[in-house]
Design a protein around this motif. Structure first.
Motif, PDB file in Angstrom:
ATOM      1  N   ALA A 159      -2.618   1.407  36.771  1.00  0.00           N
ATOM      2  CA  ALA A 159      -2.857   1.690  35.352  1.00  0.00           C
ATOM      3  C   ALA A 159      -4.149   2.471  35.146  1.00  0.00           C
ATOM      4  O   ALA A 159      -4.317   3.151  34.137  1.00  0.00           O
ATOM      5  CB  ALA A 159      -2.906   0.377  34.560  1.00  0.00           C
ATOM      6  N   GLU A 196      -9.265  -8.951  28.115  1.00  0.00           N
ATOM      7  CA  GLU A 196      -9.865  -7.632  28.271  1.00  0.00           C
ATOM      8  C   GLU A 196     -11.174  -7.815  29.006  1.00  0.00           C
ATOM      9  O   GLU A 196     -12.047  -8.546  28.570  1.00  0.00           O
ATOM     10  CB  GLU A 196     -10.108  -6.994  26.909  1.00  0.00           C
ATOM     11  CG  GLU A 196     -10.307  -5.495  26.975  1.00  0.00           C
ATOM     12  CD  GLU A 196      -9.019  -4.778  27.321  1.00  0.00           C
ATOM     13  OE1 GLU A 196      -9.088  -3.681  27.869  1.00  0.00           O
ATOM     14  OE2 GLU A 196      -7.939  -5.341  27.044  1.00  0.00           O
ATOM     15  N   ILE A 235     -11.907  -2.532  30.824  1.00  0.00           N
ATOM     16  CA  ILE A 235     -10.862  -1.965  31.672  1.00  0.00           C
ATOM     17  C   ILE A 235      -9.579  -2.743  31.488  1.00  0.00           C
ATOM     18  O   ILE A 235      -9.552  -3.959  31.626  1.00  0.00           O
ATOM     19  CB  ILE A 235     -11.296  -1.988  33.148  1.00  0.00           C
ATOM     20  CG1 ILE A 235     -12.468  -1.031  33.335  1.00  0.00           C
ATOM     21  CG2 ILE A 235     -10.145  -1.618  34.055  1.00  0.00           C
ATOM     22  CD1 ILE A 235     -13.220  -1.252  34.606  1.00  0.00           C
ATOM     23  N   SER A 236      -8.513  -2.027  31.189  1.00  0.00           N
ATOM     24  CA  SER A 236      -7.239  -2.673  30.944  1.00  0.00           C
ATOM     25  C   SER A 236      -6.604  -3.133  32.246  1.00  0.00           C
ATOM     26  O   SER A 236      -6.695  -2.453  33.265  1.00  0.00           O
ATOM     27  CB  SER A 236      -6.300  -1.692  30.245  1.00  0.00           C
ATOM     28  OG  SER A 236      -4.955  -2.058  30.469  1.00  0.00           O
ATOM     29  N   VAL A 237      -5.980  -4.285  32.212  1.00  0.00           N
ATOM     30  CA  VAL A 237      -5.242  -4.734  33.376  1.00  0.00           C
ATOM     31  C   VAL A 237      -3.792  -4.289  33.285  1.00  0.00           C
ATOM     32  O   VAL A 237      -2.962  -4.699  34.083  1.00  0.00           O
ATOM     33  CB  VAL A 237      -5.314  -6.264  33.558  1.00  0.00           C
ATOM     34  CG1 VAL A 237      -6.733  -6.693  33.849  1.00  0.00           C
ATOM     35  CG2 VAL A 237      -4.745  -6.984  32.364  1.00  0.00           C
ATOM     36  N   GLY A 238      -3.517  -3.448  32.303  1.00  0.00           N
ATOM     37  CA  GLY A 238      -2.188  -2.870  32.188  1.00  0.00           C
ATOM     38  C   GLY A 238      -1.143  -3.905  31.843  1.00  0.00           C
ATOM     39  O   GLY A 238      -1.404  -4.857  31.101  1.00  0.00           O
ATOM     40  N   VAL A 253      -3.605  -3.000  38.331  1.00  0.00           N
ATOM     41  CA  VAL A 253      -4.792  -2.442  37.678  1.00  0.00           C
ATOM     42  C   VAL A 253      -5.086  -1.044  38.206  1.00  0.00           C
ATOM     43  O   VAL A 253      -5.423  -0.134  37.448  1.00  0.00           O
ATOM     44  CB  VAL A 253      -6.007  -3.370  37.884  1.00  0.00           C
ATOM     45  CG1 VAL A 253      -7.286  -2.695  37.399  1.00  0.00           C
ATOM     46  CG2 VAL A 253      -5.795  -4.686  37.175  1.00  0.00           C
TER      47      VAL A 253
END
Lengths: 163, 163
Positions: B70, A19, A24-27, B67
């Motif tokens: 998402a 994370e 910010i999520s890297v999905g 990214v």
DNA sequence: TATTGTTATACTCTATAACTATA
DNA sequence: TATAGTTATAGAGTATAACAATA
């Protein structure tokens, strides 16, 4: 400190992964082994280099010195093949090791095309120092993974390397 | 020069396996997580690129597209940070994605220094094709590691990436 | 003909410094 | 002053083609 305006999707971590510092999520990327392999490899290499610090040895150099020490007298093509390197890329790396007096090419009578590779005394001394220093590196990894986790990881990586 | 050419004559191109492809041991190196991480990462990346073949998408490009898809509207510095890239290295990679019409920079009124990043329709289409193709890649990895091995590997790599 | 070492070359990835234009 | 994007540059790592000397 940054603006941090309301993002529509503070989505849940389906599985907690790398994370980013800014949340910010890297999905779906966090389910990709290749992506995490790269992130982990960069982090471990950086720790490796930092740990050896003043010895100034990079992972590729350490690999070459290890193979030569374990198998004195090998040819360049054998060492590079064992390490998964192109023999063409081996040359410059070994040139530097030889320039630093850590390893040497020895002419052999049986085949005048090739050399027998050996560590010098300085090379062996450096390897003892490196191994000593790397104990801290290995300990950090074991702290992260656990003793058995470490062994399981090595086994899984070995099988992936043969993909 | 053309970007990449086919192979020519090298028949010794076979990946030497981690242990003894030609009977040569890498010695204690096979207990070094960093070494095996590199070998595994190279093998997995090669399989990734080969799998996407005609789509011509590299792992770093796929990561950026993932990214952005998402989290539409992120700034460059946010995306690069989430991926562990320098924002300075992000620029050229994104330039290429934009040149190919897969993603775009959109000016935003609130801050004229930065852009909101989005996929184009072509980018979304390509991501669907890529994910479809990558199922074969993922299946090969699961065949090697097993379903639960895969999950355990992802967890271990995540913890290493935070080293 | 094939192998060994070598040079040249190119592309990717990572990293730092310094610039611009905004804030 | 600080931040966002950018350019320039440098060093590793990976990869292929081609050559000379030797087998």
């Amino acid at each position: 400190m940054p603006p941090r305006k309301g993002r529509a999707d503070d989505k849940a971590k389906l599985d907690s992964t790398v994370e980013a510092a800014n949340g910010i999520s890297v999905g779906n990327l966090s389910n990709h082994i290749g992506y995490l392999l790269r992130r982990a490899q960069v982090a471990v290499f950086q720790d490796f280099v930092r740990t050896l610090g003043k010895l100034d040895i990079r992972p590729s150099q350490f690999g070459i010195l290890s193979v030569i020490e374990a198998n004195p007298g090998l040819k360049q093509s054998q060492v590079s093949s064992a390490l998964g390197m192109q023999r063409t890329n081996f040359v410059i790396v070994f040139d530097e090791l030889e320039r630093r007096g850590l390893a040497e090419r020895v002419s052999i009578a049986s085949d005048r095309r090739s050399y027998a590779l050996h560590l010098t005394d300085a090379g062996r001394t450096l390897m003892r120092q490196a191994e000593k220093a790397l104990e801290a590196h290995q300990r950090r990894l074991k702290d992260k993974l656990g003793e058995d986790g470490c062994a399981r990881l090595l086994a899984m990586l070995s099988s992936l390397a043969e993909l």
